[in-house]
Design an enzyme around this catalytic site. Structure first.
Site, short mmCIF file in Angstrom:
data_model
loop_
_atom_site.label_atom_id
_atom_site.label_comp_id
_atom_site.label_asym_id
_atom_site.label_seq_id
_atom_site.Cartn_x
_atom_site.Cartn_y
_atom_site.Cartn_z
N HIS A 1 -35.69 -37.85 -22.67
CA HIS A 1 -35.47 -39.15 -22.04
C HIS A 1 -34.10 -39.27 -21.38
CE1 HIS A 1 -39.16 -40.18 -24.03
NE2 HIS A 1 -38.61 -39.91 -25.21
N GLU A 29 -34.69 -50.60 -13.53
CA GLU A 29 -35.48 -49.39 -13.72
C GLU A 29 -36.96 -49.71 -13.87
OE1 GLU A 29 -33.96 -46.61 -16.49
OE2 GLU A 29 -31.90 -46.81 -15.81
N GLU A 41 -36.22 -51.89 -17.72
CA GLU A 41 -34.95 -52.44 -18.17
C GLU A 41 -34.00 -52.59 -16.98
OE1 GLU A 41 -33.17 -49.79 -20.95
OE2 GLU A 41 -33.07 -48.11 -19.56
N ASN A 79 -29.95 -51.89 -16.30
CA ASN A 79 -28.69 -51.34 -16.79
C ASN A 79 -27.57 -52.09 -16.10
OD1 ASN A 79 -29.46 -49.22 -18.64
ND2 ASN A 79 -30.31 -48.16 -16.88
N GLU A 82 -25.74 -41.60 -12.20
CA GLU A 82 -26.26 -41.07 -10.94
C GLU A 82 -25.96 -41.95 -9.73
OE1 GLU A 82 -29.59 -43.22 -13.17
OE2 GLU A 82 -27.93 -41.88 -13.64
N ARG A 98 -26.89 -32.73 -13.38
CA ARG A 98 -25.94 -32.87 -14.47
C ARG A 98 -25.79 -31.51 -15.15
NH1 ARG A 98 -27.35 -38.67 -17.38
NH2 ARG A 98 -28.06 -39.76 -15.52
N ASP A 127 -24.71 19.87 -27.34
CA ASP A 127 -24.45 20.49 -28.64
C ASP A 127 -22.99 20.90 -28.81
OD1 ASP A 127 -25.22 21.21 -31.14
OD2 ASP A 127 -25.99 23.19 -30.58
N ASP A 137 -38.77 22.25 -35.87
CA ASP A 137 -38.93 21.52 -37.12
C ASP A 137 -37.92 22.08 -38.11
OD1 ASP A 137 -40.64 19.68 -38.94
OD2 ASP A 137 -40.49 21.57 -40.06
N LYS A 156 -33.72 29.46 -32.49
CA LYS A 156 -32.68 28.45 -32.70
C LYS A 156 -31.83 28.88 -33.88
CE LYS A 156 -32.19 23.52 -33.80
NZ LYS A 156 -31.02 23.27 -32.95
N HIS A 187 -30.59 30.39 -28.84
CA HIS A 187 -29.53 29.39 -29.08
C HIS A 187 -28.75 29.82 -30.32
CE1 HIS A 187 -27.64 25.44 -29.80
NE2 HIS A 187 -27.96 25.64 -31.08
N HIS A 216 -24.57 29.50 -32.54
CA HIS A 216 -23.25 28.90 -32.70
C HIS A 216 -22.26 30.03 -32.96
CE1 HIS A 216 -24.24 24.51 -33.00
NE2 HIS A 216 -25.44 25.05 -33.13
N THR A 268 -31.04 19.84 -39.05
CA THR A 268 -31.32 18.41 -39.26
C THR A 268 -32.83 18.15 -39.25
OG1 THR A 268 -29.28 17.91 -38.08
CG2 THR A 268 -30.82 16.10 -38.41
#
Length: 1183
Positions: free
Chosen positions: A275, A315, A328, A330, A336, A381, A576, A682, A745, A775, A777, A912
């Site tokens: 409202h 209004e 009403e 005002n 506004e 507004r 890696d 895996d 690996k 692969h 290390h 892992t």
């Protein structure tokens, strides 16, 4: 004219001479009265705050009138008191709203300071007849109607009665304020639902509640009464029948002291929420001319009947049949009023002041026939409310404010400036934006443009919602009613504001105050030197192996690899290598900078390993960046070299089992984003898990590279668990399953030259047409020798890392391999000088990651890896952990325990997540000072790490040779065991439901990639989204700034996107305030900015109200900042879902907090009058 008047009177009435004279005297009196009754106004007080006070001050200044402001204790920093010539405190010791309602203080200030007139503004006392009377009694002019008129119009019931007397149609309603709930019930029985409660002594949507069924009656009556009492000082209510879907049309009227009343046309205020008007338009759009005339006529007639003077608004509701109803008057200036001023060129505040001073409307040139409509005006507004949370008010400090301006735009504001503090005590209006144009379409386009220019940071606003309104077809081309917002839920599909610059300042400030957001293993600072990018030739990069893949597909690609003359290399620098040396912390920012050089100079690489494995979750978890964005951006910069990722078989890129469809979907999305080669492995070489990953990668269209994880030593006859035969048999199964490439690996770097010749030679003999990739290390330091041996034995591809990122637990040196193979049949075709340039970039870049560099604690590799078999990345991590726990001198013991733990578990393949299981058990043994024998003996009584227990249950898969017995049975006792592939029994993942949940939590910008991130790592993704919501795109920052923040007085640039560069300078760091915050000052693009940052160390010593944790279901947080009016439950109470728990009030709006679930109240953390911030914990419920 005088003669004409005399003749007119005589003819009209057939009057005698006496009557004519009387008429002449009356005529002269009427036109001389304004001058004789004019009372000059020299000083005006505005009994209000905010933008309306400033609006009146400006009008006064234009008329040469001195101005006086009043302010509450909470408003000492408000702009309105600074805009006035004088300002005085009122309501000392009173509540924020009560201060502005304290009539004695206001009148005293007026009298003490020779104020001639008081303008009430709107809200507060503007419609209080006792205030108007108090002004009159104090001989201070009231800028508004007479006290009696204010009383009549303020009493909605009397105003309604007057409207009926004036012949104006009204909505069915009570004749006077109701005395209680029973009368409301009786009215509803007579007229039926829906009904509406309205405050009898105020408007603005306060004290207004629609009731649609009997069950809602009592609660809404209480809320309406309480709101009206708080806002207007009187809780009286009356009840009306609620008209469904009306238009809200109001007519602006203006009267003087001499009976003249005019209208200034109408405004359409139908777009409302709760409202309260959101958008107002003048004149009413597509309003029937006859209806328009009736509205004007009824408004003027009613005003004349009550002798209305000054500005006011009548209004009306207009139903869908075109019937209008008075609701009403005002008796004040409306929020506004601006749109009326824009279309009529009448300054209403000027008119108010002049009428108050005794001037007549004709004297001011305000005649009805002179008032014309010129074009269209719209007012928005802009409020500090969050439309996505039911327009809940937001509070806080405005960190950034930039308004929309330009031709056709007017701004009326007060608190809209950088540094302003929006409090919960008053209305949420921030600024009124008024757009004017020749018609609605023109005005709307100007408004859209202006709203798009606004930048408000620090508090939420309704601007995104308003932007949706102004792009709505119905709004632009048809009429709307008061249900427009409720019936157009797409208006709430809000486009999130990016707010990138301010969020980045928050991040930088946070780092400056609290240090890095990512955990730092060692106390070392990032280097202050940025790496220099080597020169890159212009134009497209040369053709690479990816072009073959795109042209010939995976099978053609594999054939090209096998047929290639010379040794191919895969560069692991992008994944890696930094996982092994720098704790996986290398950021996309540094990868992107060197990517064009790689694309142009290493086009003959087999592939670039840059994604998957640990980098996926670490990107979100520790680097606060999206792994998918990394893949997309690198793909765009390196279009010619294939990308390779690490896929953990049925575990995808996670550490757990996922439903099969999740693994398939992941591979599909990865391929769509530019991934080419899927290295599938895996951690136990468990074939069913590997086959699932291979199938998923293959069905996505990727190159399948099945990787056999290597452990043991095939050249040692004494170690037969993982013999040459074992590897050949496993390779046979993988080739049968259709792998395009076969990979060994060697994750711990266990391959020696002799074992390399044996294994790779046997595989080459068995599979002459399958490409072989190795692969390894370089932990022991023999990596180059082993890879050369592999190449001699028939390997097509070996892994390397650029020299400055090679060695130790990383891969063998690229430069060494290139140099050793140069001029032989294994020649790589890579220019050695380009490797040097590449290495120089990474040598300097590595200095940026000094806090994560393994060389901080580990100075060399170690050949003892042949004994403990610790994978490269884990070797580094264990070394860090040992030093951080003060066990640096006992690292040898940790490694020995790792060897013993591996034997306890049956001698596993270690990668892992199986390597983590062995590591967890090893640490458990060291921490508890347990030997292998003691663990075996006490296995049935020890509390083992969860990872060890789950492995023994079968959650990871079945290890080669089975589980160790009786160790397994002693640990598990009666715990359940999984037979077969762990993920086979999991139900399919519901991606649609997952996406819906993510959209509900994070908005509609959720991508398919986000869904996959959440599927893999739900909690990590949630935390990542929360981080970016607070701190923005930190991947734009340089690595030193990301880790260490800027130094004071340091200037730097941040590129948000192409063509958008921020110029930032760090200025100062403030002292600790009472809220545990420090203000950090920056200069951004030449403008001063500051952010408030919580000092996490200091806050540990300060007491604060706890926050509700969204992840904990029963915790109920404050939906908005405000004050607790009432707590409706106590500890131990049983509550139902939806039951009211407490009532909050903020910005004169009340909100009932309902229970989100059924259960029992576990704890209540607030009491009545508690002041809360948003998300403060209210209570806890147990289901």
């Amino acid at each position: 004219m005088h003669n004409t008047m005399m003749r007119y009177v005589a003819v009209r009435g057939g009057l005698g001479l006496l009557a004519v004279r009387r008429a002449c005297l009356l005529y002269r009196f009427a036109h001389s009265a304004p001058q004789s009754h004019h009372r000059p106004i020299k000083k005006v007080m505005v009994a209000n705050r905010g933008e309306i006070a400033i609006r009146v001050f400006r009008a006064c200044t234009e008329l040469g009138i001195r101005t006086v402001a009043v302010y509450s204790e909470q408003d000492t920093g408000q702009m309105h008191r600074q805009k006035a010539d004088e300002a005085y405190l009122i309501g000392k010791g009173l509540a924020p709203v009560a201060a502005y309602l304290h009539i004695p203080d206001i009148i005293k200030v007026a009298k003490d300071n020779n104020v001639d007139a008081i303008h009430p503004g709107y809200g507060f006392l503007s419609e209080r007849s006792d205030f108007a009377q108090a002004c009159v009694d104090a001989d201070v002019m009231f800028v508004g109607p007479t006290p009696e008129t204010v009383r009549k119009m303020g009493d909605k019931v009397e105003a309604r009665s007057l409207a009926i007397s004036a012949g104006v149609p009204v909505v069915p309603g009570t004749d006077s304020p109701i005395s209680g709930l029973q009368e409301a019930h009786a009215f509803a029985q007579t007229y039926g639902f829906p009904i509406i409660f309205k405050a009898a002594y105020g408007g603005g949507g306060r004290g207004m509640r629609v009731v649609r069924e009997y069950e809602e009656l009592e609660e809404n009556y209480q809320r309406a009464y309480s709101e009206a009492l708080t806002a207007f000082g009187n809780g009286a209510l009356f009840v009306e029948k609620f008209i469904e879907k009306p238009r809200h049309i109001e007519v602006q009227i203006l009267g003087d002291k001499y009976g003249n009343v005019i209208h200034l046309y109408e405004r359409d205020c139908s777009i409302q929420r709760r409202h309260q008007k959101v958008v107002e338009i003048a004149p009413g759009f597509q309003l029937d001319p006859q209806l328009r005339n009736r509205l004007h006529s009824d408004a003027v007639n009613l005003a004349k009947m009550v002798g209305y003077e000054n500005a006011g608004t009548v209004e009306f509701l207009v139903d869908k049949h075109g019937k209008h109803y008075f609701i009403e008057v005002n008796s004040r200036l409306q929020v506004e009023h601006t749109v009326t001023e824009e279309i009529t060129d009448v300054d209403l505040v000027h008119a108010q002041l002049n009428v108050c001073a005794g001037r007549s409307l004709p004297e001011l040139g305000l005649r009805q026939d002179k008032i014309r409509v010129n074009g269209c005006a719209i007012q928005c507004r802009v409020t500090t409310e969050d439309p996505s949370r039911g327009f809940q008010p937001d509070t806080g400090r405005i960190e950034v404010f930039r308004s929309g301006e330009g031709m056709g735009i007017r701004l009326d504001s007060a608190s809209a400036f950088q540094g302003a503090v929006i409090s919960p005590h008053y209305d949420s209006l921030l600024v009124k934006v008024i757009a004017s144009g020749k018609d609605l379409s023109t005005a709307a386009s100007k408004m859209s443009r202006a709203l798009a220019e606004f930048r408000v940071r620090g508090v939420k606003t309704n601007i995104p919602f308003l932007q949706n309104v102004f792009s709505n077809h119905q709004f632009l081309h048809s009429t709307v009613d008061t249900q427009f917002i409720d019936e157009n839920q797409e208006l709430f599909n809000l486009k999130p504001t990016q707010n990138r610059a301010q969020k980045l300042l928050h991040y930088l400030g946070h780092v400056m105050v609290n240090g890095p957001t990512t955990p730092i293993p060692v106390k070392a600072k990032p280097s202050s030197i940025d790496p220099v990018i080597p020169p890159v030739t212009m134009g497209d990069p040369p053709v690479g192996f990816r072009d073959i893949l795109l042209r010939d597909g995976p099978e053609g690609f594999a054939k090209a690899v096998r047929d290639h003359q010379g040794l191919l290399l895969m560069d692991t620098t992008f994944r890696d290598a930094h996982q092994s040396l720098l704790a996986t912390r290398v950021r996309t920012h540094d990868l992107k900078r060197i990517s064009p050089f790689v694309s142009h100079n290493f086009n003959n690489l087999f592939s670039l390993e840059n994604w998957g494995g640990a980098t996926f979750d670490v990107a979100m978890r520790f680097l606060s960046e999206c792994p998918w964005k990394r893949l997309q951006e690198l793909r765009a910069l390196i279009p010619n070299v294939p990308f390779q990722m690490l896929l953990r078989g049925a575990n995808a890129v996670g550490y757990t089992n996922y439903p099969d469809n999740a693994v398939f979907k992941f591979c599909e999305v990865a391929k769509e984003n530019g991934m080419d080669v899927f290295r599938v492995f895996d951690s136990l070489n468990y074939l069913p898990n590997m086959l699932l990953g291979m199938e998923a990668a293959g069905s996505a269209g990727g190159v399948v590279e099945a990787a056999i994880s290597y452990t043991g030593d095939v050249s040692d006859p004494a170690r037969q668990k993982y013999s040459l035969g074992y590897y050949l048999e496993l390779a046979e199964e993988l080739v049968k399953a259709g792998t395009h490439i076969l990979c060994i690996k060697d994750m711990a770097g266990l391959l020696k030259p002799e074992s390399s010749k044996l294994l790779i030679g046997a595989l080459r003999d068995r599979f002459p047409h399958v490409p072989i990739h190795v692969h390894t290390h370089d932990t022991a330091g023999a990596g180059v020798a082993a890879m050369l041996a592999c190449a001699e034995a028939g390997a097509d591809v070996v892994d390397v890392a650029v020299d400055s990122m090679a060695g130790m637990t990383s891969q063998p040196s690229m430069g060494a391999m290139v140099a050793c193979a140069k001029g032989t049949k294994m020649d790589t075709g890579i220019a050695l000088e380009k490797v040097f340039d590449y290495s120089e970039y990474w040598e300097v870049a590595r200095g940026l990651y000094a806090p994560f560099d393994c060389t901080a604690t580990m100075k060399s590799g170690n050949a003892d890896v042949y004994e403990n078999e610790i994978p490269g990345g884990q070797y580094t991590n264990l070394h860090f952990q040992a030093h951080s726990m003060g066990l640096g001198n006992k690292f040898k013991e940790v490694k020995k325990a790792y060897t013993e733990a591996n034997k306890l578990l049956g001698d596993l393949i270690k990668v892992t997540p199986s390597s983590k299981i062995v590591g967890d058990l090893a640490q458990f043994m060291v921490q508890n000072n347990l030997s292998r024998a003691e663990v075996e003996e006490r296995a049935d009584e020890l509390s083992f790490p969860l990872s060890v227990v789950e492995f023994l249950q079968g959650y990871v898969g079945i290890p080669h040779g089975g589980f160790p017995e009786p160790f397994r049975s002693k640990v598990l006792k009666s715990l359940p065991r999984i037979e077969g592939r762990p993920g086979a029994s999991l139900p399919p993942m519901d991606f649609k439901s997952l996406e819906e949940g993510l959209r509900a939590a994070h908005g509609d910008d959720i991508t398919p990639e986000d869904v996959m991130s959440a599927a893999m790592y739900p909690k990590v993704f949630q935390e990542f989204k929360e981080f970016t919501a607070n701190f923005g795109p930190v991947d734009c920052l340089s690595t030193r700034l990301f880790l260490d923040g800027p130094k004071i007085a340091e200037e730097f640039e941040v590129e948000l996107e192409r063509g958008k560069i921020l110029h930032i300078k760090a200025l100062a760091l403030g002292d600790l305030n009472k809220a545990g915050q420090r203000e950090v000052f920056f200069e951004l693009n030449g403008q001063l900015r500051s952010v408030l940052v919580k000092d996490t160390v200091a806050m540990k010593e300060m007491k604060f109200h706890p926050k509700a944790q969204k992840s904990i279901k029963g915790q109920v947080g404050a939906p908005m900042p405000g004050k607790v009016l009432e707590v409706k439950v106590a500890v131990g109470d049983k509550v139902e879902k939806g039951q009211p728990l407490c009532v909050l009030s903020a910005m004169k709006m009340e909100m009932v907090v309902n229970s989100p679930l059924s259960g029992t109240i576990k704890a209540v953390h607030v009491v009545a009058d508690s002041t809360l911030e948003g998300d403060d914990l209210i209570l806890e419920i147990e289901e």
